[in-house]
Design a protein around this motif. Structure first.
Motif, short mmCIF file in Angstrom:
data_model
loop_
_atom_site.label_atom_id
_atom_site.label_comp_id
_atom_site.label_asym_id
_atom_site.label_seq_id
_atom_site.Cartn_x
_atom_site.Cartn_y
_atom_site.Cartn_z
N UNK A 13 0.81 -1.22 0.00
CA UNK A 13 0.00 0.00 0.00
C UNK A 13 0.84 1.27 0.00
N UNK A 14 1.93 1.27 0.76
CA UNK A 14 2.71 2.49 0.88
C UNK A 14 3.22 2.98 -0.47
N UNK A 15 3.65 2.05 -1.32
CA UNK A 15 4.12 2.43 -2.64
C UNK A 15 3.00 2.59 -3.66
N UNK A 16 1.93 1.81 -3.50
CA UNK A 16 0.88 1.82 -4.52
C UNK A 16 -0.09 2.99 -4.41
N UNK A 17 -0.46 3.37 -3.20
CA UNK A 17 -1.52 4.37 -3.07
C UNK A 17 -1.19 5.70 -3.76
#
Length: 252
Positions: free
Chosen positions: A178-182
């Motif tokens: 999530x940290x990279x994708x959002x």
């Protein structure tokens, strides 16, 4: 080359790691959202930049590089600190890791909204499914053990490519966190079209890493001692809040 490297002096008030070196320590890393962000046109910023500044003051300089190059530099002793790698047995053979992690990520599959059921937690169901993952990333021991059974696994260069392939139906699942994708989903306008699946593949812990040498071992010990003092200080909670990064409940 200066066109590929952008340096930033990591300054801070604590500088708890001992006497300054004659030459600044060289810390290298790649694009980790909120942990270490940069590009060929921007100086690095993020939780890791501020953390190293608070530990080492102005005796460390942070440099943005492509991830394969950053790893190679720490292995060859051309850099002093590698920022943010997940700790894996394969990497431990090539570099030293800090005792404690300073962040953690749940590694997950992403799917087009409404198709989250493609992942139920069983790798056997993915044997003939087109899926993608980022080249050079660690996804945990289970993924490493079972990835050879993924007949249609495509390796992509970055999160942007993986999410775009998913959005264009070239793959059915994309592995990331999530940290990279959002931030990328928001930038690409895909936040309503793509969502994460459950359960997670694994939860991985991000560390600082050092060269496997006498100098690297001494620096690792110096960092560990400084981090132990820092993480108990009033500065630590504020720094994590500033970058919207959750501290691991149990730092490994």
């Amino acid at each position: 080359m200066l066109t590929r490297r952008h340096l930033l002096g990591c300054t801070g008030a604590l500088a708890m790691a001992g006497p300054a070196h004659a030459a600044p320590l060289r810390a290298v890393g790649a694009q980790f959202s909120r942990i270490f962000e940069g590009s060929e046109a921007q100086a690095p910023k993020g939780l890791a930049v501020d953390l190293l500044g608070q530990l080492f003051g102005d005796s460390v300089r942070c440099e943005w590089l492509p991830w394969p190059r950053a790893q190679l530099m720490i292995e060859q002793g051309e850099a002093d600190i590698l920022i943010g790698p997940y700790r894996t047995p394969e990497r431990e053979a090539r570099m030293l890791f800090s005792v404690r992690s300073f962040y953690a990520d749940a590694m997950v599959w992403y799917a087009r909204r409404g198709e989250e059921s493609r992942w139920s937690g069983e790798f056997g169901e993915l044997a003939q499914m087109p899926v993608a993952a980022v080249r050079g990333w660690a996804y945990g021991s289970r993924f490493e053990r079972l990835k050879t059974g993924l007949a249609q696994l495509t390796w992509v260069q970055n999160v942007d490519s993986g999410l775009q392939m998913l959005g264009r139906r070239r793959v059915d699942l994309f592995a990331a966190n999530d940290r990279n994708c959002q931030p990328v989903l928001q930038r690409l306008g895909l936040s309503d079209a793509i969502t994460r699946c459950s359960p997670p593949l694994d939860v991985l812990h991000g560390h600082m890493a050092f060269a496997r040498s006498a100098a690297g071992e001494a620096l690792a010990q110096r960092y560990d001692q400084a981090f132990e003092r820092w993480v108990r200080s009033a500065d630590a909670p504020e720094l994590y809040r500033r970058w919207s990064v959750e501290r691991p409940a149990v730092a490994l």
